[in-house]
Design a protein around this motif. Structure first.
Motif, PDB file in Angstrom:
ATOM      1  N   VAL A   5       1.945  -3.913 -32.460  1.00  0.00           N
ATOM      2  CA  VAL A   5       2.297  -5.594 -32.847  1.00  0.00           C
ATOM      3  C   VAL A   5       0.401  -5.988 -33.271  1.00  0.00           C
ATOM      4  CG1 VAL A   5       1.078  -6.249 -30.196  1.00  0.00           C
ATOM      5  CG2 VAL A   5       2.287  -7.923 -31.519  1.00  0.00           C
ATOM      6  N   GLU A   6       1.072  -6.524 -34.390  1.00  0.00           N
ATOM      7  CA  GLU A   6       0.227  -7.555 -35.566  1.00  0.00           C
ATOM      8  C   GLU A   6      -0.251  -8.705 -34.932  1.00  0.00           C
ATOM      9  OE1 GLU A   6      -0.798  -8.309 -39.539  1.00  0.00           O
ATOM     10  OE2 GLU A   6       0.635  -7.322 -39.992  1.00  0.00           O
ATOM     11  N   LEU A   7      -1.744  -8.968 -34.840  1.00  0.00           N
ATOM     12  CA  LEU A   7      -2.311 -10.683 -33.578  1.00  0.00           C
ATOM     13  C   LEU A   7      -2.665 -11.294 -35.140  1.00  0.00           C
ATOM     14  CD1 LEU A   7      -2.808 -10.031 -30.671  1.00  0.00           C
ATOM     15  CD2 LEU A   7      -0.986 -10.021 -30.657  1.00  0.00           C
ATOM     16  N   ASP A   8      -2.075 -12.256 -36.040  1.00  0.00           N
ATOM     17  CA  ASP A   8      -2.794 -13.042 -36.384  1.00  0.00           C
ATOM     18  C   ASP A   8      -3.022 -14.499 -35.809  1.00  0.00           C
ATOM     19  OD1 ASP A   8      -3.934 -14.796 -38.145  1.00  0.00           O
ATOM     20  OD2 ASP A   8      -2.526 -14.244 -39.525  1.00  0.00           O
ATOM     21  N   ILE A   9      -4.017 -15.027 -34.538  1.00  0.00           N
ATOM     22  CA  ILE A   9      -4.569 -16.026 -34.103  1.00  0.00           C
ATOM     23  C   ILE A   9      -5.287 -17.051 -34.785  1.00  0.00           C
ATOM     24  CG2 ILE A   9      -5.578 -16.858 -31.311  1.00  0.00           C
ATOM     25  CD1 ILE A   9      -5.221 -13.568 -31.334  1.00  0.00           C
ATOM     26  N   ALA A  10      -5.462 -17.919 -34.596  1.00  0.00           N
ATOM     27  CA  ALA A  10      -5.929 -19.144 -35.864  1.00  0.00           C
ATOM     28  C   ALA A  10      -6.126 -20.324 -34.964  1.00  0.00           C
ATOM     29  CB  ALA A  10      -5.410 -19.522 -36.804  1.00  0.00           C
ATOM     30  N   PRO A  11      -7.048 -20.693 -35.153  1.00  0.00           N
ATOM     31  CA  PRO A  11      -7.552 -22.305 -33.266  1.00  0.00           C
ATOM     32  C   PRO A  11      -7.061 -23.230 -34.601  1.00  0.00           C
ATOM     33  CG  PRO A  11      -9.555 -21.418 -35.357  1.00  0.00           C
ATOM     34  CD  PRO A  11      -8.505 -20.535 -35.592  1.00  0.00           C
ATOM     35  N   ILE A  12      -6.446 -24.252 -33.771  1.00  0.00           N
ATOM     36  CA  ILE A  12      -6.209 -25.495 -34.336  1.00  0.00           C
ATOM     37  C   ILE A  12      -7.161 -26.349 -33.770  1.00  0.00           C
ATOM     38  CG2 ILE A  12      -4.359 -27.291 -33.983  1.00  0.00           C
ATOM     39  CD1 ILE A  12      -3.793 -24.938 -35.524  1.00  0.00           C
ATOM     40  N   VAL A  13      -7.468 -27.051 -34.500  1.00  0.00           N
ATOM     41  CA  VAL A  13      -8.980 -29.122 -34.477  1.00  0.00           C
ATOM     42  C   VAL A  13      -8.493 -29.422 -34.070  1.00  0.00           C
ATOM     43  CG1 VAL A  13     -10.367 -26.935 -34.400  1.00  0.00           C
ATOM     44  CG2 VAL A  13      -9.487 -28.358 -36.049  1.00  0.00           C
ATOM     45  N   ASP A  14      -9.129 -30.754 -33.938  1.00  0.00           N
ATOM     46  CA  ASP A  14      -8.149 -31.781 -33.844  1.00  0.00           C
ATOM     47  C   ASP A  14      -9.297 -32.563 -35.088  1.00  0.00           C
ATOM     48  OD1 ASP A  14     -10.881 -32.973 -32.849  1.00  0.00           O
ATOM     49  OD2 ASP A  14      -9.934 -33.040 -30.876  1.00  0.00           O
ATOM     50  N   ASP A  15      -9.148 -33.936 -34.774  1.00  0.00           N
ATOM     51  CA  ASP A  15      -9.782 -34.651 -35.883  1.00  0.00           C
ATOM     52  C   ASP A  15     -11.863 -34.743 -35.531  1.00  0.00           C
ATOM     53  OD1 ASP A  15      -7.879 -35.571 -37.352  1.00  0.00           O
ATOM     54  OD2 ASP A  15      -7.341 -37.414 -36.160  1.00  0.00           O
ATOM     55  N   THR A  16     -12.430 -34.484 -34.744  1.00  0.00           N
ATOM     56  CA  THR A  16     -13.493 -34.389 -33.941  1.00  0.00           C
ATOM     57  C   THR A  16     -14.211 -32.739 -34.169  1.00  0.00           C
ATOM     58  OG1 THR A  16     -13.212 -33.840 -32.274  1.00  0.00           O
ATOM     59  CG2 THR A  16     -13.179 -36.500 -32.728  1.00  0.00           C
ATOM     60  N   GLY A  17     -13.302 -31.924 -34.839  1.00  0.00           N
ATOM     61  CA  GLY A  17     -13.084 -30.522 -34.755  1.00  0.00           C
ATOM     62  C   GLY A  17     -12.762 -30.088 -32.818  1.00  0.00           C
ATOM     63  N   ARG A  18     -12.893 -30.681 -32.858  1.00  0.00           N
ATOM     64  CA  ARG A  18     -12.487 -30.380 -30.913  1.00  0.00           C
ATOM     65  C   ARG A  18     -11.317 -28.599 -31.234  1.00  0.00           C
ATOM     66  NH1 ARG A  18      -9.932 -30.769 -26.044  1.00  0.00           N
ATOM     67  NH2 ARG A  18      -9.136 -33.019 -27.613  1.00  0.00           N
ATOM     68  N   ASN A  19     -11.932 -28.102 -30.231  1.00  0.00           N
ATOM     69  CA  ASN A  19     -10.031 -27.094 -30.808  1.00  0.00           C
ATOM     70  C   ASN A  19      -9.762 -27.612 -29.567  1.00  0.00           C
ATOM     71  OD1 ASN A  19     -10.330 -23.545 -28.827  1.00  0.00           O
ATOM     72  ND2 ASN A  19      -9.161 -24.157 -30.947  1.00  0.00           N
ATOM     73  N   THR A  20      -8.158 -27.393 -29.629  1.00  0.00           N
ATOM     74  CA  THR A  20      -6.968 -27.973 -29.138  1.00  0.00           C
ATOM     75  C   THR A  20      -6.595 -26.407 -28.436  1.00  0.00           C
ATOM     76  OG1 THR A  20      -5.747 -28.776 -30.573  1.00  0.00           O
ATOM     77  CG2 THR A  20      -7.484 -30.698 -30.071  1.00  0.00           C
ATOM     78  N   HIS A  21      -5.228 -26.309 -29.704  1.00  0.00           N
ATOM     79  CA  HIS A  21      -5.016 -25.224 -29.168  1.00  0.00           C
ATOM     80  C   HIS A  21      -5.046 -23.559 -30.274  1.00  0.00           C
ATOM     81  CE1 HIS A  21      -2.858 -29.008 -28.012  1.00  0.00           C
ATOM     82  NE2 HIS A  21      -1.765 -27.892 -27.413  1.00  0.00           N
ATOM     83  N   TRP A  22      -4.433 -22.572 -29.833  1.00  0.00           N
ATOM     84  CA  TRP A  22      -4.157 -21.662 -30.708  1.00  0.00           C
ATOM     85  C   TRP A  22      -3.036 -21.307 -31.149  1.00  0.00           C
ATOM     86  CZ3 TRP A  22      -9.003 -19.004 -31.743  1.00  0.00           C
ATOM     87  CH2 TRP A  22     -10.060 -19.873 -31.136  1.00  0.00           C
ATOM     88  N   ILE A  23      -2.679 -21.089 -32.515  1.00  0.00           N
ATOM     89  CA  ILE A  23      -1.274 -20.309 -33.027  1.00  0.00           C
ATOM     90  C   ILE A  23      -1.679 -18.858 -33.443  1.00  0.00           C
ATOM     91  CG2 ILE A  23      -1.861 -21.077 -35.391  1.00  0.00           C
ATOM     92  CD1 ILE A  23       0.568 -22.171 -35.049  1.00  0.00           C
ATOM     93  N   SER A  24      -0.693 -18.299 -33.435  1.00  0.00           N
ATOM     94  CA  SER A  24      -0.319 -16.988 -33.051  1.00  0.00           C
ATOM     95  C   SER A  24       1.519 -16.066 -33.622  1.00  0.00           C
ATOM     96  CB  SER A  24      -0.801 -16.377 -31.828  1.00  0.00           C
ATOM     97  OG  SER A  24      -1.055 -14.779 -32.143  1.00  0.00           O
TER      98      SER A  24
END
Length: 75
Positions: A56-75
Motif C-alpha cells: 500500500v502506498e500512503l499519502d497522508i496530508a493534514p487538513i487545517v481550519d482558518d486558524t491553522g488548527r489541524n482538524t482532519h487527515w486525508i489519505s
C-alpha cells in the motif's frame, strides 16, 4: 481485498494490517509526520486476514481550519 468484513475493521486502526515484514522505520516516519502535522508519503507491506501480503502506498496530508488548527487527515 483484505479478507476482513467491515464489522471486523470498524473502530480499529490500520495496525490490523501490519506484521513482521512491515517496515518499522516507515511507520515511525508516519507517526513523526502526524505528530508534526506534516504531509507524509510511504509504501508499506501489509497483510490480509489470511496472512497473504499486499503493498500500500500512503499519502497522508493534514487538513487545517482558518486558524491553522489541524482538524482532519486525508489519505
Amino acid at each position: 481485498f483484505t479478507g476482513y468484513r467491515t464489522d471486523e475493521l470498524v473502530g480499529r486502526t490500520p495496525r490490523v494490517f501490519q506484521g513482521a515484514g512491515t517496515d518499522r522505520a516507515a511507520l515511525d516516519r508516519v507517526r513523526e509526520a502526524l505528530a508534526r502535522r506534516q504531509r507524509v508519503q510511504v509504501e508499506l507491506l501489509n497483510y490480509r486476514k489470511d496472512g497473504s501480503l499486499f503493498w500500500v502506498e500512503l499519502d497522508i496530508a493534514p487538513i487545517v481550519d482558518d486558524t491553522g488548527r489541524n482538524t482532519h487527515w486525508i489519505s
